[in-house]
Design a protein around this motif. Structure first.
Motif, PDB file in Angstrom:
ATOM      1  N   ALA A 180       0.819  -1.254   0.157  1.00 52.92           N
ATOM      2  CA  ALA A 180      -0.149  -0.031  -0.001  1.00 52.92           C
ATOM      3  C   ALA A 180       0.809   1.265  -0.098  1.00 52.92           C
ATOM      4  O   ALA A 180       1.951   1.341   0.551  1.00 52.92           O
ATOM      5  CB  ALA A 180      -1.045   0.036   1.098  1.00 52.92           C
ATOM      6  N   VAL A 181       0.231   2.238  -0.581  1.00 56.84           N
ATOM      7  CA  VAL A 181       1.245   3.479  -0.616  1.00 56.84           C
ATOM      8  C   VAL A 181       0.244   4.569   0.091  1.00 56.84           C
ATOM      9  O   VAL A 181      -0.895   4.819  -0.515  1.00 56.84           O
ATOM     10  CB  VAL A 181       1.607   4.019  -2.268  1.00 56.84           C
ATOM     11  CG1 VAL A 181       2.115   5.324  -2.155  1.00 56.84           C
ATOM     12  CG2 VAL A 181       2.177   2.826  -3.001  1.00 56.84           C
ATOM     13  N   HIS A 182       0.766   5.041   1.002  1.00 58.95           N
ATOM     14  CA  HIS A 182       0.050   6.265   1.678  1.00 58.95           C
ATOM     15  C   HIS A 182       0.932   7.281   2.020  1.00 58.95           C
ATOM     16  O   HIS A 182       2.035   7.573   2.169  1.00 58.95           O
ATOM     17  CB  HIS A 182      -0.311   5.680   3.099  1.00 58.95           C
ATOM     18  CG  HIS A 182      -1.071   4.366   3.142  1.00 58.95           C
ATOM     19  ND1 HIS A 182      -2.517   4.300   2.575  1.00 58.95           N
ATOM     20  CD2 HIS A 182      -0.876   3.326   3.995  1.00 58.95           C
ATOM     21  CE1 HIS A 182      -2.827   3.247   2.924  1.00 58.95           C
ATOM     22  NE2 HIS A 182      -1.831   2.350   3.740  1.00 58.95           N
ATOM     23  N   CYS A 183      -0.079   8.620   1.833  1.00 56.39           N
ATOM     24  CA  CYS A 183       0.822   9.776   2.435  1.00 56.39           C
ATOM     25  C   CYS A 183       0.724   9.686   4.002  1.00 56.39           C
ATOM     26  O   CYS A 183      -0.360   9.152   4.495  1.00 56.39           O
ATOM     27  CB  CYS A 183      -0.389  10.930   1.930  1.00 56.39           C
ATOM     28  SG  CYS A 183      -0.383  11.500   0.350  1.00 56.39           S
ATOM     29  N   VAL A 184       2.029   9.772   4.564  1.00 56.74           N
ATOM     30  CA  VAL A 184       2.074   9.691   5.938  1.00 56.74           C
ATOM     31  C   VAL A 184       1.102  10.773   6.689  1.00 56.74           C
ATOM     32  O   VAL A 184       0.472   9.972   7.812  1.00 56.74           O
ATOM     33  CB  VAL A 184       3.383   9.915   6.498  1.00 56.74           C
ATOM     34  CG1 VAL A 184       3.517   9.991   8.078  1.00 56.74           C
ATOM     35  CG2 VAL A 184       4.431   8.966   5.937  1.00 56.74           C
ATOM     36  N   LYS A 185       0.663  11.748   6.315  1.00 53.48           N
ATOM     37  CA  LYS A 185      -0.078  12.573   7.151  1.00 53.48           C
ATOM     38  C   LYS A 185      -1.681  12.034   7.013  1.00 53.48           C
ATOM     39  O   LYS A 185      -2.422  12.719   7.815  1.00 53.48           O
ATOM     40  CB  LYS A 185      -0.154  14.009   6.435  1.00 53.48           C
ATOM     41  CG  LYS A 185      -0.681  14.215   5.060  1.00 53.48           C
ATOM     42  CD  LYS A 185      -0.684  15.725   4.488  1.00 53.48           C
ATOM     43  CE  LYS A 185      -1.127  15.737   3.195  1.00 53.48           C
ATOM     44  NZ  LYS A 185      -2.505  15.511   2.964  1.00 53.48           N
ATOM     45  N   ASP A 186      -2.037  11.061   6.278  1.00 55.74           N
ATOM     46  CA  ASP A 186      -3.285  10.372   6.252  1.00 55.74           C
ATOM     47  C   ASP A 186      -3.395   9.201   7.012  1.00 55.74           C
ATOM     48  O   ASP A 186      -4.512   8.623   7.101  1.00 55.74           O
ATOM     49  CB  ASP A 186      -3.930  10.091   4.840  1.00 55.74           C
ATOM     50  CG  ASP A 186      -3.863  11.210   3.930  1.00 55.74           C
ATOM     51  OD1 ASP A 186      -4.449  12.270   4.532  1.00 55.74           O
ATOM     52  OD2 ASP A 186      -3.968  11.294   2.663  1.00 55.74           O
ATOM     53  N   VAL A 187      -2.113   8.874   7.890  1.00 51.49           N
ATOM     54  CA  VAL A 187      -2.222   7.642   8.660  1.00 51.49           C
ATOM     55  C   VAL A 187      -2.297   7.882  10.033  1.00 51.49           C
ATOM     56  O   VAL A 187      -1.353   8.764  10.371  1.00 51.49           O
ATOM     57  CB  VAL A 187      -0.855   6.819   8.255  1.00 51.49           C
ATOM     58  CG1 VAL A 187      -0.682   5.656   9.030  1.00 51.49           C
ATOM     59  CG2 VAL A 187      -0.724   6.599   6.753  1.00 51.49           C
ATOM     60  N   PRO A 188      -3.260   7.603  10.483  1.00 51.30           N
ATOM     61  CA  PRO A 188      -3.485   8.007  12.093  1.00 51.30           C
ATOM     62  C   PRO A 188      -2.039   7.765  12.920  1.00 51.30           C
ATOM     63  O   PRO A 188      -1.474   6.578  12.692  1.00 51.30           O
ATOM     64  CB  PRO A 188      -4.597   6.936  12.484  1.00 51.30           C
ATOM     65  CG  PRO A 188      -5.401   6.707  11.435  1.00 51.30           C
ATOM     66  CD  PRO A 188      -4.286   6.631  10.432  1.00 51.30           C
ATOM     67  N   GLY A 189      -1.796   8.638  13.621  1.00 46.46           N
ATOM     68  CA  GLY A 189      -0.555   8.812  14.328  1.00 46.46           C
ATOM     69  C   GLY A 189      -0.803   8.269  15.800  1.00 46.46           C
ATOM     70  O   GLY A 189       0.221   8.138  16.654  1.00 46.46           O
ATOM     71  N   ASP A 190      -2.177   8.313  16.296  1.00 44.52           N
ATOM     72  CA  ASP A 190      -2.402   8.210  17.868  1.00 44.52           C
ATOM     73  C   ASP A 190      -2.634   6.731  18.053  1.00 44.52           C
ATOM     74  O   ASP A 190      -2.837   6.301  19.271  1.00 44.52           O
ATOM     75  CB  ASP A 190      -3.655   8.838  18.147  1.00 44.52           C
ATOM     76  CG  ASP A 190      -4.843   8.570  17.384  1.00 44.52           C
ATOM     77  OD1 ASP A 190      -4.684   7.966  16.225  1.00 44.52           O
ATOM     78  OD2 ASP A 190      -6.165   8.885  17.834  1.00 44.52           O
TER      79      ASP A 190
END
Length: 317
Positions: free
Chosen positions: A78-88
């Motif tokens: 999968a290719v994701h923008c890191v800012k779209d991946v939940p960080g909590d």
């Protein structure tokens, strides 16, 4: 790689996401000539939803279906923008990040409609816009910073992929939009940029400008293939930023901004801010360390001592 096997890449079906996949396929082909790849497009719940993301459970709405496809074996990468991946919270059990691509521009851009006399790079700035100008953005981070620095401007809820937002802008639904510089560059529309906002004017989101490749945990075939694409400094910077977000436990309605850079001596610099929704409260921290995890943790602790927990929890989510 000898006798390469097919790598199926899951991605959102937006023009932006598909452009990002083209980059991954090109870099994979350069690193491992002969590697076969196939794109498996998805329309996620976040793409289908036009309301506030918090009503769908936050940013995970853009990744949930692809996570499920990874775990089921329907796709391999999968290719994701890191800012779209939940960080909590951690990435879903059974998956892992396998590579961070070299970071693109992490700044935000002001875009004016086609035909506006200032709609060219250097033609107009946020400070030039008259009171009441409608700024299209649904980002709580951008809204809080607009409220802090440009309270005379009027943020307007504005969702959709970059192409559709530009079309709505040109149709007159809003007077201007704020978009990511890297996103406009990826879809070949950097010429639409009116002003590139420096990080003091508009501090970026955690993970801005970074693409991450996610695979099933322990899938050595894919991990080996994409390992050559990993950029060590992007990994360090993004790890510090995401550790900060994890310790703060910010939700999708939390105006949290941060960016890490690498100093000439190898230390990481991490600058972070937590805003109230109205921009009237701004907590700020800036520290340096060689260890990304330690730095993210320390900067978050500094913000928590300043009252970040109370600021974040005061915002409905």
């Amino acid at each position: 790689m000898s006798d390469p096997q097919l790598i199926r890449i899951g991605a959102r079906s937006s023009p932006m996401s598909l452009a990002q996949v083209r980059r991954v396929r090109a870099e994979l082909a350069a690193a491992h000539p002969g590697t076969a790849t196939e794109v498996v497009p998805f329309t996620t719940s976040g793409d289908r939803w036009s309301g506030a993301l918090v009503e769908l459970g936050g940013k995970g709405a853009f990744t949930r279906e692809i996570d499920e496809a990874l775990l089921s074996g329907a796709v391999d990468l999968a290719v994701h923008c890191v800012k779209d991946v939940p960080g909590d919270r951690p990435v879903p059990a059974g998956t892992q990040f396998a590579a961070y691509l070299k970071r693109d521009d992490l700044r935000d851009a002001l875009v004016l409609p086609v035909g506006h006399p200032g709609a060219r790079l250097g033609g107009a700035t946020l400070a030039d816009l008259p009171a009441g100008t409608r700024i299209g953005t649904s980002s709580v981070r951008r809204i809080a910073q607009l409220a802090q620095r440009y309270p005379e401007l009027e943020p307007v809820p504005f969702r959709g992929n970059a192409n559709s937002r530009l079309a709505k802008l040109d149709a007159g639904e809003v007077d201007a939009v704020l978009l990511a510089v890297s996103g406009l560059e990826r879809i070949g529309l950097a010429d639409r940029i009116t002003q590139i906002l420096d990080v003091e004017q508009m501090m970026p989101a955690v993970g801005s400008g970074t693409l991450v490749l996610q695979c099933r945990a322990g899938d050595e075939r894919v991990i080996e293939a994409v390992g050559a694409l990993n950029d060590a400094e992007t990994y360090r910077q993004t790890t510090a930023e995401r550790m900060l977000l994890h310790v703060l436990q910010g939700h999708c309605n939390s105006p949290i901004a941060a960016y890490a850079t690498t100093e000439f001596d190898g230390r990481l610099s991490l600058r972070a801010r937590v805003f109230s929704a109205d921009g009237k409260t701004v907590l700020d921290a800036h520290e340096w360390d060689r260890n990304a995890h330690a730095l993210g943790t320390s900067v978050a602790a500094t913000l928590l001592r300043q009252g970040a927990h109370e600021v974040i929890n005061a915002i409905p989510h």
